[in-house]
Motif scaffolding. Structure first.
Motif, PDB file in Angstrom:
ATOM      1  N   MET A 149      -6.007   3.563  -2.316  1.00 33.14           N
ATOM      2  CA  MET A 149      -5.191   2.364  -2.088  1.00 33.14           C
ATOM      3  C   MET A 149      -4.706   2.273  -0.644  1.00 33.14           C
ATOM      4  O   MET A 149      -4.784   1.220  -0.024  1.00 33.14           O
ATOM      5  CB  MET A 149      -4.013   2.338  -3.070  1.00 33.14           C
ATOM      6  CG  MET A 149      -4.462   2.035  -4.493  1.00 33.14           C
ATOM      7  SD  MET A 149      -3.097   1.866  -5.671  1.00 33.14           S
ATOM      8  CE  MET A 149      -2.244   0.425  -5.029  1.00 33.14           C
ATOM      9  N   ASP A 150      -4.228   3.405  -0.113  1.00 35.24           N
ATOM     10  CA  ASP A 150      -3.688   3.388   1.248  1.00 35.24           C
ATOM     11  C   ASP A 150      -4.750   2.988   2.270  1.00 35.24           C
ATOM     12  O   ASP A 150      -4.473   2.255   3.211  1.00 35.24           O
ATOM     13  CB  ASP A 150      -3.102   4.757   1.611  1.00 35.24           C
ATOM     14  CG  ASP A 150      -1.757   4.976   0.935  1.00 35.24           C
ATOM     15  OD1 ASP A 150      -1.205   3.997   0.388  1.00 35.24           O
ATOM     16  OD2 ASP A 150      -1.260   6.122   0.944  1.00 35.24           O
ATOM     17  N   LYS A 151      -5.958   3.466   2.047  1.00 29.10           N
ATOM     18  CA  LYS A 151      -7.045   3.173   2.971  1.00 29.10           C
ATOM     19  C   LYS A 151      -7.266   1.657   3.079  1.00 29.10           C
ATOM     20  O   LYS A 151      -7.385   1.108   4.166  1.00 29.10           O
ATOM     21  CB  LYS A 151      -8.316   3.848   2.458  1.00 29.10           C
ATOM     22  CG  LYS A 151      -9.348   4.065   3.521  1.00 29.10           C
ATOM     23  CD  LYS A 151     -10.457   4.953   3.007  1.00 29.10           C
ATOM     24  CE  LYS A 151     -11.718   4.706   3.782  1.00 29.10           C
ATOM     25  NZ  LYS A 151     -12.891   5.213   3.082  1.00 29.10           N
ATOM     26  N   LYS A 152      -7.252   0.998   1.936  1.00 28.84           N
ATOM     27  CA  LYS A 152      -7.508  -0.448   1.931  1.00 28.84           C
ATOM     28  C   LYS A 152      -6.296  -1.237   2.418  1.00 28.84           C
ATOM     29  O   LYS A 152      -6.435  -2.217   3.149  1.00 28.84           O
ATOM     30  CB  LYS A 152      -7.864  -0.869   0.515  1.00 28.84           C
ATOM     31  CG  LYS A 152      -8.391  -2.282   0.420  1.00 28.84           C
ATOM     32  CD  LYS A 152      -9.145  -2.461  -0.870  1.00 28.84           C
ATOM     33  CE  LYS A 152      -9.599  -3.868  -1.099  1.00 28.84           C
ATOM     34  NZ  LYS A 152     -10.368  -3.969  -2.352  1.00 28.84           N
ATOM     35  N   ILE A 153      -5.101  -0.797   2.011  1.00 30.61           N
ATOM     36  CA  ILE A 153      -3.894  -1.541   2.388  1.00 30.61           C
ATOM     37  C   ILE A 153      -3.661  -1.466   3.891  1.00 30.61           C
ATOM     38  O   ILE A 153      -3.245  -2.429   4.520  1.00 30.61           O
ATOM     39  CB  ILE A 153      -2.662  -1.029   1.575  1.00 30.61           C
ATOM     40  CG1 ILE A 153      -2.814  -1.480   0.120  1.00 30.61           C
ATOM     41  CG2 ILE A 153      -1.347  -1.560   2.154  1.00 30.61           C
ATOM     42  CD1 ILE A 153      -1.818  -0.870  -0.830  1.00 30.61           C
ATOM     43  N   ARG A 154      -3.938  -0.297   4.476  1.00 33.01           N
ATOM     44  CA  ARG A 154      -3.710  -0.116   5.911  1.00 33.01           C
ATOM     45  C   ARG A 154      -4.688  -0.914   6.763  1.00 33.01           C
ATOM     46  O   ARG A 154      -4.396  -1.293   7.880  1.00 33.01           O
ATOM     47  CB  ARG A 154      -3.785   1.375   6.274  1.00 33.01           C
ATOM     48  CG  ARG A 154      -2.381   2.019   6.239  1.00 33.01           C
ATOM     49  CD  ARG A 154      -2.384   3.334   6.949  1.00 33.01           C
ATOM     50  NE  ARG A 154      -2.203   4.423   5.997  1.00 33.01           N
ATOM     51  CZ  ARG A 154      -3.123   5.333   5.732  1.00 33.01           C
ATOM     52  NH1 ARG A 154      -4.276   5.316   6.349  1.00 33.01           N
ATOM     53  NH2 ARG A 154      -2.891   6.293   4.869  1.00 33.01           N
ATOM     54  N   ASN A 155      -5.880  -1.178   6.230  1.00 31.63           N
ATOM     55  CA  ASN A 155      -6.894  -1.898   7.039  1.00 31.63           C
ATOM     56  C   ASN A 155      -6.657  -3.407   7.091  1.00 31.63           C
ATOM     57  O   ASN A 155      -6.210  -3.985   6.165  1.00 31.63           O
ATOM     58  CB  ASN A 155      -8.292  -1.618   6.495  1.00 31.63           C
ATOM     59  CG  ASN A 155      -8.757  -0.238   6.903  1.00 31.63           C
ATOM     60  OD1 ASN A 155      -8.319   0.273   7.934  1.00 31.63           O
ATOM     61  ND2 ASN A 155      -9.593   0.371   6.108  1.00 31.63           N
TER      62      ASN A 155
END
Ligand code: C5P
Length: 218
Positions: A212-218
């Motif tokens: 989730m963090d990977k997608k939210i941060r991008n």
């Protein structure tokens, strides 16, 4: 239906007792999302079936569902195994599924403003209710592991049921949920598989959080 924009939406499907509820709660806390355990709605209707017996009908469900709110679903009584089984039986009926759909869509796409989004778990969330969710997970575990976990939960609640019976009922529900005509449980192609058989709650959550963090941060 109007949809709130720029919200985080998480859809989870899983067989019974695979740990989806635990993960959904952890996700809801970490990302400030409203959490709806959709199984509870089917359990609520399954319980109506047990209470009303032959007087149970579509109109009754419609009337009750129109008045229901998320707090009514927190009733501990709904955790009983016989209610779970009754839920799996009424859940086959498409008319009932359609009645509870609106309630789910509203929470999924119009969460109260204090939340940054929503997380729903169930059997048809990735395939029917939230097809366009930002995140889709299929959480599973092998049958014996799930039965052990559920058995321990029942023991804590002082529910008198044997391990064998828990296992048998889970097997029965798996069969009903996977083989029904309407909205069967299946892993959609775009759902990320999380197998929790050998993972702790925390380890499972870290896996999900990293994705989730990977997608939210991008
Ligand atoms: O998740 P839980 O075990 O509480 O769900 C109870 C039953 O409700 C399931 O076995 C399934 O038959 C039904 N259900 C469903 N669709 C959902 C959630 C639950 O058919 N989205």
């Amino acid at each position: 239906m109007k949809k709130r924009k720029n919200i985080i939406t998480v859809a989870i499907d899983s067989p019974a007792a695979a740990g989806a509820g635990t993960q959904a709660k952890m996700i809801s806390k970490a990302y400030n999302l409203i959490y709806l355990d959709t199984g509870k709605i089917y359990r609520y209707v399954g319980n109506l079936k047990l209470i009303y017996g032959t007087n149970f009908n579509y109109q009754l469900v419609k009337k009750k569902i129109n008045k229901i709110n998320i707090k009514d679903l927190n009733n501990k009584k709904l955790l009983a195994d016989k209610i779970a089984l009754s839920a799996s039986i009424i859940a086959k009926d498409n008319k009932i599924r359609n009645l509870v759909k609106k309630f789910q869509l509203n929470i999924a796409y119009n969460p109260p403003i204090k939340f940054a989004g929503s997380v729903l778990d169930g059997r048809d969330i990735t395939s029917v209710i939230m097809k366009d969710a930002m995140f889709k997970f299929f959480i599973t575990a092998d049958l014996k592991t799930r039965a052990k976990r559920r058995y321990l939960e029942y023991k804590k609640l002082k529910n008198k049921i044997s391990f064998k019976e828990v296992l048998k009922n889970l097997e029965k529900r798996d069969y009903l949920d996977k083989n029904r005509k309407n909205s069967p449980l299946r892993r959609t192609k775009d759902s990320i598989l999380i197998n929790t058989s050998k993972l702790s709650k925390k380890a499972s959550f870290y896996k999900i959080k990293a994705i989730m963090d990977k997608k939210i941060r991008n």
